[in-house]
Motif scaffolding. Structure first.
Motif, PDB file in Angstrom:
ATOM      1  N   PRO A  12       0.653  -1.161  -0.334  1.00 38.46           N
ATOM      2  CA  PRO A  12      -0.212   0.338   0.225  1.00 38.46           C
ATOM      3  C   PRO A  12       0.932   1.446   0.012  1.00 38.46           C
ATOM      4  CG  PRO A  12      -0.556  -1.413   2.334  1.00 38.46           C
ATOM      5  CD  PRO A  12       1.092  -2.268   1.740  1.00 38.46           C
ATOM      6  N   SER A  13      -0.023   2.305  -0.138  1.00 36.70           N
ATOM      7  CA  SER A  13       1.231   3.422  -0.979  1.00 36.70           C
ATOM      8  C   SER A  13       1.326   4.347   1.131  1.00 36.70           C
ATOM      9  CB  SER A  13       0.281   4.379  -1.187  1.00 36.70           C
ATOM     10  OG  SER A  13       0.849   5.888  -1.081  1.00 36.70           O
ATOM     11  N   GLY A  14       2.686   4.907   0.850  1.00 39.68           N
ATOM     12  CA  GLY A  14       2.855   5.221   2.404  1.00 39.68           C
ATOM     13  C   GLY A  14       3.381   4.288   3.524  1.00 39.68           C
ATOM     14  N   GLN A  15       4.092   3.390   2.699  1.00 37.27           N
ATOM     15  CA  GLN A  15       4.383   2.478   4.216  1.00 37.27           C
ATOM     16  C   GLN A  15       5.562   2.828   4.242  1.00 37.27           C
ATOM     17  OE1 GLN A  15       2.113   0.014   4.480  1.00 37.27           O
ATOM     18  NE2 GLN A  15       3.612  -0.664   5.080  1.00 37.27           N
ATOM     19  N   VAL A  16       6.557   2.677   5.571  1.00 38.11           N
ATOM     20  CA  VAL A  16       7.682   3.153   5.932  1.00 38.11           C
ATOM     21  C   VAL A  16       8.706   1.986   5.585  1.00 38.11           C
ATOM     22  CG1 VAL A  16       8.930   3.735   7.796  1.00 38.11           C
ATOM     23  CG2 VAL A  16       5.967   4.609   7.535  1.00 38.11           C
ATOM     24  N   GLY A  17       9.987   2.552   5.117  1.00 32.27           N
ATOM     25  CA  GLY A  17      10.942   1.909   4.669  1.00 32.27           C
ATOM     26  C   GLY A  17      12.080   2.691   5.759  1.00 32.27           C
ATOM     27  N   THR A  18      13.451   1.529   5.335  1.00 28.24           N
ATOM     28  CA  THR A  18      14.194   1.865   6.295  1.00 28.24           C
ATOM     29  C   THR A  18      15.725   1.583   4.872  1.00 28.24           C
ATOM     30  OG1 THR A  18      14.082   1.416   8.440  1.00 28.24           O
ATOM     31  CG2 THR A  18      16.352   1.751   7.699  1.00 28.24           C
ATOM     32  N   ILE A  19      16.453   2.974   4.269  1.00 30.15           N
ATOM     33  CA  ILE A  19      17.283   2.761   3.325  1.00 30.15           C
ATOM     34  C   ILE A  19      18.896   2.427   4.616  1.00 30.15           C
ATOM     35  CG2 ILE A  19      18.805   3.924   2.593  1.00 30.15           C
ATOM     36  CD1 ILE A  19      17.267   6.323   2.245  1.00 30.15           C
ATOM     37  N   VAL A  20      19.203   0.859   3.727  1.00 28.79           N
ATOM     38  CA  VAL A  20      19.877   0.222   3.985  1.00 28.79           C
ATOM     39  C   VAL A  20      21.333   0.546   3.071  1.00 28.79           C
ATOM     40  CG1 VAL A  20      18.791  -1.401   5.154  1.00 28.79           C
ATOM     41  CG2 VAL A  20      19.324  -1.908   2.988  1.00 28.79           C
ATOM     42  N   GLU A  21      21.580   0.797   2.324  1.00 31.19           N
ATOM     43  CA  GLU A  21      22.517   0.965   1.289  1.00 31.19           C
ATOM     44  C   GLU A  21      22.471   1.804   0.434  1.00 31.19           C
ATOM     45  OE1 GLU A  21      25.668  -0.431   0.254  1.00 31.19           O
ATOM     46  OE2 GLU A  21      24.868  -1.625   1.615  1.00 31.19           O
ATOM     47  N   VAL A  22      23.574   3.121  -0.060  1.00 30.87           N
ATOM     48  CA  VAL A  22      23.402   4.192  -1.275  1.00 30.87           C
ATOM     49  C   VAL A  22      24.631   4.302  -2.379  1.00 30.87           C
ATOM     50  CG1 VAL A  22      23.959   6.511  -1.437  1.00 30.87           C
ATOM     51  CG2 VAL A  22      23.097   5.789   0.977  1.00 30.87           C
ATOM     52  N   TYR A  23      24.118   4.533  -3.382  1.00 30.54           N
ATOM     53  CA  TYR A  23      24.547   3.295  -3.896  1.00 30.54           C
ATOM     54  C   TYR A  23      24.995   4.884  -5.370  1.00 30.54           C
ATOM     55  CZ  TYR A  23      22.858  -0.817  -3.379  1.00 30.54           C
ATOM     56  OH  TYR A  23      22.727  -2.200  -3.093  1.00 30.54           O
ATOM     57  N   GLY A  24      25.807   5.408  -5.547  1.00 32.35           N
ATOM     58  CA  GLY A  24      26.209   6.448  -6.614  1.00 32.35           C
ATOM     59  C   GLY A  24      26.606   6.158  -8.042  1.00 32.35           C
ATOM     60  N   GLN A  25      25.672   6.998  -8.906  1.00 33.45           N
ATOM     61  CA  GLN A  25      26.003   5.983 -10.153  1.00 33.45           C
ATOM     62  C   GLN A  25      26.196   7.694 -11.189  1.00 33.45           C
ATOM     63  OE1 GLN A  25      22.477   3.381 -11.337  1.00 33.45           O
ATOM     64  NE2 GLN A  25      24.715   2.376 -12.306  1.00 33.45           N
ATOM     65  N   GLU A  26      26.932   8.100 -11.882  1.00 34.04           N
ATOM     66  CA  GLU A  26      27.229   9.017 -12.649  1.00 34.04           C
ATOM     67  C   GLU A  26      26.096  10.539 -12.125  1.00 34.04           C
ATOM     68  OE1 GLU A  26      25.720   7.715 -16.562  1.00 34.04           O
ATOM     69  OE2 GLU A  26      26.920   6.102 -16.533  1.00 34.04           O
ATOM     70  N   GLU A  27      26.454  10.907 -10.786  1.00 35.34           N
ATOM     71  CA  GLU A  27      25.705  11.931 -10.910  1.00 35.34           C
ATOM     72  C   GLU A  27      23.887  11.545  -9.803  1.00 35.34           C
ATOM     73  OE1 GLU A  27      26.251  15.869 -12.181  1.00 35.34           O
ATOM     74  OE2 GLU A  27      27.859  14.917 -13.201  1.00 35.34           O
ATOM     75  N   GLU A  28      23.647  10.472  -9.782  1.00 34.75           N
ATOM     76  CA  GLU A  28      22.513  10.063  -9.770  1.00 34.75           C
ATOM     77  C   GLU A  28      22.984   9.226  -8.357  1.00 34.75           C
ATOM     78  OE1 GLU A  28      18.436   9.329 -10.861  1.00 34.75           O
ATOM     79  OE2 GLU A  28      19.877   8.356 -12.281  1.00 34.75           O
ATOM     80  N   TYR A  29      21.924   9.147  -7.178  1.00 37.79           N
ATOM     81  CA  TYR A  29      22.181   8.063  -6.170  1.00 37.79           C
ATOM     82  C   TYR A  29      20.740   7.413  -6.283  1.00 37.79           C
ATOM     83  CZ  TYR A  29      25.888  10.863  -4.392  1.00 37.79           C
ATOM     84  OH  TYR A  29      26.868  11.223  -4.310  1.00 37.79           O
ATOM     85  N   HIS A  30      20.425   6.109  -5.821  1.00 40.56           N
ATOM     86  CA  HIS A  30      20.027   5.046  -5.273  1.00 40.56           C
ATOM     87  C   HIS A  30      19.747   4.305  -4.691  1.00 40.56           C
ATOM     88  CE1 HIS A  30      20.477   5.712 -10.188  1.00 40.56           C
ATOM     89  NE2 HIS A  30      19.192   4.587 -10.626  1.00 40.56           N
ATOM     90  N   TYR A  31      19.104   4.288  -3.750  1.00 43.62           N
ATOM     91  CA  TYR A  31      18.830   3.816  -2.627  1.00 43.62           C
ATOM     92  C   TYR A  31      18.294   2.370  -2.209  1.00 43.62           C
ATOM     93  CZ  TYR A  31      20.021   9.069  -2.073  1.00 43.62           C
ATOM     94  OH  TYR A  31      20.250   9.923  -2.455  1.00 43.62           O
ATOM     95  N   LEU A  32      18.500   1.571  -1.467  1.00 47.86           N
ATOM     96  CA  LEU A  32      18.446   0.500  -1.307  1.00 47.86           C
ATOM     97  C   LEU A  32      17.488   0.102   0.039  1.00 47.86           C
ATOM     98  CD1 LEU A  32      18.089  -2.578  -1.960  1.00 47.86           C
ATOM     99  CD2 LEU A  32      20.089  -3.567  -0.817  1.00 47.86           C
ATOM    100  N   VAL A  33      15.843   0.470  -0.230  1.00 48.25           N
ATOM    101  CA  VAL A  33      15.117   0.750   1.028  1.00 48.25           C
ATOM    102  C   VAL A  33      14.325  -0.881   1.388  1.00 48.25           C
ATOM    103  CG1 VAL A  33      13.132   1.490   1.767  1.00 48.25           C
ATOM    104  CG2 VAL A  33      14.508   2.641  -0.035  1.00 48.25           C
ATOM    105  N   GLU A  34      14.859  -0.820   2.442  1.00 48.19           N
ATOM    106  CA  GLU A  34      13.910  -2.592   2.910  1.00 48.19           C
ATOM    107  C   GLU A  34      12.240  -2.300   4.456  1.00 48.19           C
ATOM    108  OE1 GLU A  34      16.221  -5.501   5.552  1.00 48.19           O
ATOM    109  OE2 GLU A  34      15.557  -3.816   7.104  1.00 48.19           O
TER     110      GLU A  34
END
Length: 63
Positions: A12-34
Motif C-alpha cells: 500500500p502507498s505510504g509504507q515506511v521503509g529504511t534505507i540500508v544502502e546508497v549507490y552513487g552512479q553518474e551524479e544520481e543516487y539510488h537507495y536500497l530500501v527495506e
C-alpha cells in the motif's frame, strides 16, 4: 543498476521503509530500501531513486 520493483508492487502507498544502502552512479543516487514489520522481519526490498522517496521528519525542523 537493475531495478526490482516486483517485491513492492503490492505494498500500500505510504509504507515506511529504511534505507540500508546508497549507490552513487553518474551524479544520481539510488537507495536500497527495506520494508520490515514491527518485529524486524523484512517483507519487501526495492531500489529507488531520490525522487521516489518521501523523507519523514519526526522532530520539528526549522529552516
Amino acid at each position: 543498476m537493475e531495478e526490482d520493483y516486483t517485491s513492492i508492487k503490492s505494498l500500500p502507498s505510504g509504507q515506511v521503509g529504511t534505507i540500508v544502502e546508497v549507490y552513487g552512479q553518474e551524479e544520481e543516487y539510488h537507495y536500497l530500501v527495506e520494508f520490515a514489520d514491527t518485529q524486524g522481519c523484512a517483507y519487501a526490498m526495492a531500489t529507488l531513486r531520490a525522487d521516489e522517496i518521501l523523507v519523514l521528519h519526526y522532530d520539528l525542523a526549522i529552516v
